[in-house]
Motif scaffolding. Structure first.
Motif, PDB file in Angstrom:
ATOM      1  N   TRP A  93       0.840  -1.216   0.000  1.00 31.11           N
ATOM      2  CA  TRP A  93       0.000   0.000   0.000  1.00 31.11           C
ATOM      3  C   TRP A  93       0.866   1.253   0.000  1.00 31.11           C
ATOM      4  N   LYS A  94       1.975   1.196   0.725  1.00 27.12           N
ATOM      5  CA  LYS A  94       2.847   2.376   0.806  1.00 27.12           C
ATOM      6  C   LYS A  94       3.438   2.703  -0.572  1.00 27.12           C
ATOM      7  N   CYS A  95       3.946   1.676  -1.271  1.00 24.27           N
ATOM      8  CA  CYS A  95       4.553   1.911  -2.592  1.00 24.27           C
ATOM      9  C   CYS A  95       3.488   2.327  -3.593  1.00 24.27           C
ATOM     10  N   GLY A 218      10.627  12.452  19.223  1.00 21.11           N
ATOM     11  CA  GLY A 218      11.649  11.592  18.626  1.00 21.11           C
ATOM     12  C   GLY A 218      12.693  12.465  17.968  1.00 21.11           C
ATOM     13  N   PHE A 219      13.948  12.223  18.308  1.00 22.45           N
ATOM     14  CA  PHE A 219      15.033  13.050  17.760  1.00 22.45           C
ATOM     15  C   PHE A 219      16.093  12.148  17.133  1.00 22.45           C
ATOM     16  N   GLY A 220      15.595  11.142  16.384  1.00 18.57           N
ATOM     17  CA  GLY A 220      16.516  10.241  15.683  1.00 18.57           C
ATOM     18  C   GLY A 220      16.600  10.658  14.233  1.00 18.57           C
ATOM     19  N   VAL A 222      14.538  10.369  11.677  1.00 16.86           N
ATOM     20  CA  VAL A 222      13.358  11.028  11.106  1.00 16.86           C
ATOM     21  C   VAL A 222      13.111  12.379  11.786  1.00 16.86           C
ATOM     22  N   GLY A 223      13.036  12.376  13.123  1.00 18.32           N
ATOM     23  CA  GLY A 223      12.707  13.588  13.874  1.00 18.32           C
ATOM     24  C   GLY A 223      13.733  14.688  13.707  1.00 18.32           C
ATOM     25  N   TYR A 224      15.003  14.313  13.698  1.00 16.69           N
ATOM     26  CA  TYR A 224      16.060  15.322  13.590  1.00 16.69           C
ATOM     27  C   TYR A 224      15.943  16.093  12.276  1.00 16.69           C
ATOM     28  N   SER A 264      23.766   9.915  18.251  1.00 13.03           N
ATOM     29  CA  SER A 264      24.124   8.892  19.243  1.00 13.03           C
ATOM     30  C   SER A 264      23.062   8.881  20.334  1.00 13.03           C
ATOM     31  N   GLU A 265      22.986   7.786  21.053  1.00  7.31           N
ATOM     32  CA  GLU A 265      21.931   7.666  22.069  1.00  7.31           C
ATOM     33  C   GLU A 265      22.488   7.937  23.464  1.00  7.31           C
ATOM     34  N   ASP A 266      23.704   8.564  23.530  1.00  7.29           N
ATOM     35  CA  ASP A 266      24.370   8.682  24.824  1.00  7.29           C
ATOM     36  C   ASP A 266      23.761   9.743  25.727  1.00  7.29           C
ATOM     37  N   PRO A 293       4.787  13.045  15.362  1.00  6.49           N
ATOM     38  CA  PRO A 293       5.270  11.921  16.175  1.00  6.49           C
ATOM     39  C   PRO A 293       6.263  11.105  15.339  1.00  6.49           C
ATOM     40  N   CYS A 294       7.541  11.165  15.702  1.00  4.05           N
ATOM     41  CA  CYS A 294       8.592  10.524  14.896  1.00  4.05           C
ATOM     42  C   CYS A 294       9.422   9.569  15.750  1.00  4.05           C
ATOM     43  N   ALA A 295       8.793   8.947  16.754  1.00  3.58           N
ATOM     44  CA  ALA A 295       9.572   8.073  17.633  1.00  3.58           C
ATOM     45  C   ALA A 295       9.179   6.614  17.466  1.00  3.58           C
ATOM     46  N   LEU A 296       7.980   6.263  17.919  1.00  8.65           N
ATOM     47  CA  LEU A 296       7.564   4.863  17.884  1.00  8.65           C
ATOM     48  C   LEU A 296       6.044   4.745  17.843  1.00  8.65           C
ATOM     49  N   GLN A 297       5.557   3.516  17.780  1.00  8.37           N
ATOM     50  CA  GLN A 297       4.113   3.322  17.591  1.00  8.37           C
ATOM     51  C   GLN A 297       3.316   3.552  18.870  1.00  8.37           C
ATOM     52  N   ALA A 317       6.650   8.365  12.488  1.00  9.11           N
ATOM     53  CA  ALA A 317       6.802   6.983  12.954  1.00  9.11           C
ATOM     54  C   ALA A 317       5.754   6.110  12.274  1.00  9.11           C
ATOM     55  N   ASN A 318       5.951   4.802  12.342  1.00 10.33           N
ATOM     56  CA  ASN A 318       4.939   3.879  11.852  1.00 10.33           C
ATOM     57  C   ASN A 318       3.932   3.613  12.964  1.00 10.33           C
ATOM     58  N   GLY A 319       2.657   3.812  12.666  1.00 12.88           N
ATOM     59  CA  GLY A 319       1.579   3.493  13.610  1.00 12.88           C
ATOM     60  C   GLY A 319       1.614   4.282  14.906  1.00 12.88           C
TER      61      GLY A 319
HETATM   62  P1  NAD Z   1      15.812   6.333  15.498  1.00 12.46           P
HETATM   63  O1  NAD Z   1      16.130   5.129  16.283  1.00 12.46           O
HETATM   64  O2  NAD Z   1      16.891   7.022  14.718  1.00 12.46           O
HETATM   65  O3  NAD Z   1      15.146   7.451  16.458  1.00 12.46           O
HETATM   66  C1  NAD Z   1      14.105   7.180  17.334  1.00 12.46           C
HETATM   67  C2  NAD Z   1      13.969   8.347  18.300  1.00 12.46           C
HETATM   68  O4  NAD Z   1      12.844   8.117  19.155  1.00 12.46           O
HETATM   69  C3  NAD Z   1      15.168   8.532  19.224  1.00 12.46           C
HETATM   70  O5  NAD Z   1      15.410   9.899  19.382  1.00 12.46           O
HETATM   71  C4  NAD Z   1      14.701   7.931  20.547  1.00 12.46           C
HETATM   72  O6  NAD Z   1      15.365   8.482  21.681  1.00 12.46           O
HETATM   73  C5  NAD Z   1      13.253   8.329  20.501  1.00 12.46           C
HETATM   74  N1  NAD Z   1      12.416   7.553  21.418  1.00 12.46           N
HETATM   75  C6  NAD Z   1      12.506   6.243  21.720  1.00 12.46           C
HETATM   76  N2  NAD Z   1      11.596   5.898  22.655  1.00 12.46           N
HETATM   77  C7  NAD Z   1      10.906   7.033  22.930  1.00 12.46           C
HETATM   78  C8  NAD Z   1       9.847   7.329  23.803  1.00 12.46           C
HETATM   79  N3  NAD Z   1       9.320   6.399  24.599  1.00 12.46           N
HETATM   80  N4  NAD Z   1       9.374   8.603  23.820  1.00 12.46           N
HETATM   81  C9  NAD Z   1       9.903   9.555  23.016  1.00 12.46           C
HETATM   82  N5  NAD Z   1      10.928   9.327  22.193  1.00 12.46           N
HETATM   83  C10 NAD Z   1      11.429   8.080  22.149  1.00 12.46           C
HETATM   84  O7  NAD Z   1      14.604   5.901  14.526  1.00 12.46           O
HETATM   85  P2  NAD Z   1      14.125   6.612  13.198  1.00 12.46           P
HETATM   86  O8  NAD Z   1      14.829   5.995  12.039  1.00 12.46           O
HETATM   87  O9  NAD Z   1      14.134   8.069  13.363  1.00 12.46           O
HETATM   88  O10 NAD Z   1      12.624   6.059  13.113  1.00 12.46           O
HETATM   89  C11 NAD Z   1      11.600   6.576  13.947  1.00 12.46           C
HETATM   90  C12 NAD Z   1      10.264   5.999  13.525  1.00 12.46           C
HETATM   91  O11 NAD Z   1      10.052   6.267  12.124  1.00 12.46           O
HETATM   92  C13 NAD Z   1      10.105   4.491  13.673  1.00 12.46           C
HETATM   93  O12 NAD Z   1       8.753   4.222  13.952  1.00 12.46           O
HETATM   94  C14 NAD Z   1      10.425   3.979  12.260  1.00 12.46           C
HETATM   95  O13 NAD Z   1       9.821   2.728  12.008  1.00 12.46           O
HETATM   96  C15 NAD Z   1       9.782   5.065  11.436  1.00 12.46           C
HETATM   97  N6  NAD Z   1      10.309   5.172  10.067  1.00 12.46           N
HETATM   98  C16 NAD Z   1      11.620   5.426   9.843  1.00 12.46           C
HETATM   99  C17 NAD Z   1      12.083   5.544   8.543  1.00 12.46           C
HETATM  100  C18 NAD Z   1      13.509   5.886   8.252  1.00 12.46           C
HETATM  101  O14 NAD Z   1      13.841   6.063   7.058  1.00 12.46           O
HETATM  102  N7  NAD Z   1      14.384   6.022   9.244  1.00 12.46           N
HETATM  103  C19 NAD Z   1      11.197   5.346   7.464  1.00 12.46           C
HETATM  104  C20 NAD Z   1       9.839   5.111   7.730  1.00 12.46           C
HETATM  105  C21 NAD Z   1       9.416   5.019   9.033  1.00 12.46           C
END
Ligand code: NAD
Length: 417
Positions: A93-95, A218-220, A222-224, A264-266, A293-297, A317-319
């Motif tokens: 569905w996504k594609c 979320g600051f990974g 996607v979020g960053y 980094s997650e430090d 919301p760019c962290a988790l489901q 994030a997904n879901g």
């Molecule tokens: P990542 O691991 O780089 O970053 C995740 C971030 O979420 C980190 O900053 C982490 O500290 C934070 N986090 C974790 N638990 C948390 C909580 N309980 N509350 C708040 N923040 C929390 O992951 P990512 O690659 O940025 O992916 C994030 C989401 O996007 C996931 O659901 C992933 O499936 C989805 N996604 C990612 C991509 C991609 O290209 N990276 C593509 C599609 C979907």
């Protein structure tokens, strides 16, 4: 999660709901709701101590009516055939929604990567890719990184396939390092897509970027990137968070100051930016225009949804939104750009990587970004029009659009023989 929970059943329920809404013919529903094929493999690996261990792996192609299967391969102890089949379904569905010529695939190995040495990981990866070679290929099925897999593993996959077929085949996987046929712009692509989708919806809702207050959970990866891009165009990023908690500053935060944290997650982003410390729950209910919301489901739940003040939500994030919360937000008039529309930037740039690899001709980052922005805008525009026409939410409209394209392709191709 209950014992009976099945991700595939969940994916099928979502499909059934929209197929019913569309009045899709029953015979086509039967074709589209089940995965087309799943290969299950037993992967033997010689461990560093000389013993041989076997690992279970899978590659599923849900549907290839629109083109080769596309989807990641994950390494995790959560990998099951049910999960892989559900994720492959969602990739279809996504594609389809993204308008790229791919079907949906997914794969995985049931393994705890932290238990393996670098050598064991490489031998596992290479043998797994050889085992699934009957399914994969640049015109058949193109894997990519997913949970616990990365550019290094994609390089081993590409090399293994190339050795087996006797020629360097860049197009067999995406997510490769740039020096080995990866695409410029891939790292930022998903965050960029989340940003582009939100900016488009802001224009439609008459929200001026200069007045817009943005909150990102979320600051990974996607979020960053989403945060940096909002900041660059002059929006006020007022709230950011990560696993450790959140930071709020009504005058605006500069996300580039947290770059090292994002890589980094430090340490928490809260310690690197000036503002008040808040909890993740406080962050989600901040007074703002756009929430990403760019962290988790399962972050936007039934209990949080009534307190959400954002006018629009772009799901990175997904879901991240539960079905109950989705209904509450729709009733409140909050615009929710669904995950498989908003976070498709990654798979769209993976498609660009594949095209570049097939042609052995590579594009500049500017060109990649321009093409990505155009596709993201086109996709949201189409879904927006359909949602208004049918008086449904963007998520249902996105599903409708995606299913219709695959159903039409199936009808046009006909059922062989
Ligand atoms: P990542 O691991 O780089 O970053 C995740 C971030 O979420 C980190 O900053 C982490 O500290 C934070 N986090 C974790 N638990 C948390 C909580 N309980 N509350 C708040 N923040 C929390 O992951 P990512 O690659 O940025 O992916 C994030 C989401 O996007 C996931 O659901 C992933 O499936 C989805 N996604 C990612 C991509 C991609 O290209 N990276 C593509 C599609 C979907």
């Amino acid at each position: 999660m209950s014992e009976e929970y099945s991700a595939l059943r969940q994916a099928q329920r979502e499909f059934d709901k929209v197929a019913e809404m569309m009045g899709l013919e029953q015979s086509y529903r039967n074709v589209l709701r089940e995965p087309a094929r799943t290969l299950s493999v037993n992967v033997p690996v010689r461990m560093d101590d000389g013993t041989i261990r076997t690992f279970k792996g899978y590659r599923c192609q849900h549907n290839t009516a629109c083109g080769p299967a596309k989807g990641g391969i994950r390494y995790s102890l959560d990998v099951t055939v049910d999960e892989v089949q559900a994720l492959a379904t969602w990739m279809t569905w996504k594609c389809s929604l993204a308008g790229i010529p791919y079907g949906g695939g997914k794969g995985g190995i049931h393994v705890d990567v932290h238990e393996l040495s670098a050598g064991e990981l490489e031998r596992l990866s290479r043998r797994f890719f050889s085992e699934i070679q009957p399914l994969v290929g640049p015109e058949k099925d193109i894997p990519a990184p997913d949970m616990n897999t990365d550019g290094r593993i994609m390089s081993w996959y590409m090399d293994t396939y190339s050795m087996n077929v006797g020629k360097t085949t860049l197009g067999v996987v995406t997510g490769k390092p740039i020096s080995l046929g990866g695409s410029e712009g891939r790292t930022a692509a998903t965050g960029r897509g989340v940003f582009v989708a939100a900016m488009n919806a802001m224009r439609k809702k008459g929200i001026e970027p200069r007045d817009a207050r943005i909150v990102i959970q979320g600051f990974g990866n996607v979020g960053y990137w989403a945060a940096v891009l909002f900041h660059e165009v002059g929006c006020q990023v007022v709230g950011l968070s990560d696993y450790y908690g959140g930071v709020y500053n009504p005058k605006g935060l500069d996300p580039t100051k947290g770059k090292e944290r994002a890589m980094s997650e430090d340490e928490s982003v809260c310690n690197m930016l000036e503002g008040d410390r808040i909890t993740n729950e406080e962050l989600l209910t901040l007074d703002c225009d756009v929430l990403c919301p760019c962290a988790l489901q399962n972050q936007l739940t039934e209990s949080i949804a009534p307190r959400i003040k954002a006018k629009l939500i772009s799901e990175g994030a997904n879901g991240p939104t539960t079905p109950e919360a989705d209904q509450i937000l729709y009733d409140k008039g909050v615009v929710v750009i669904p995950d498989f529309l908003a976070n498709a930037g990654g798979v769209i740039v993976s498609y660009f990587e594949w095209v570049q690899g097939l042609q052995f001709f590579f594009w500049h980052e500017k060109e990649v970004n321009a093409k990505l922005d155009e596709i993201m805008d086109r996709n949201l525009d189409r879904v927006w029009v359909l949602a208004e026409e049918k008086n449904i939410c963007l998520r249902d409209a996105a599903y409708w659009f995606a299913i219709e394209r695959v159903a039409r392709a199936t009808q046009l191709r006909g059922i062989y023989p």
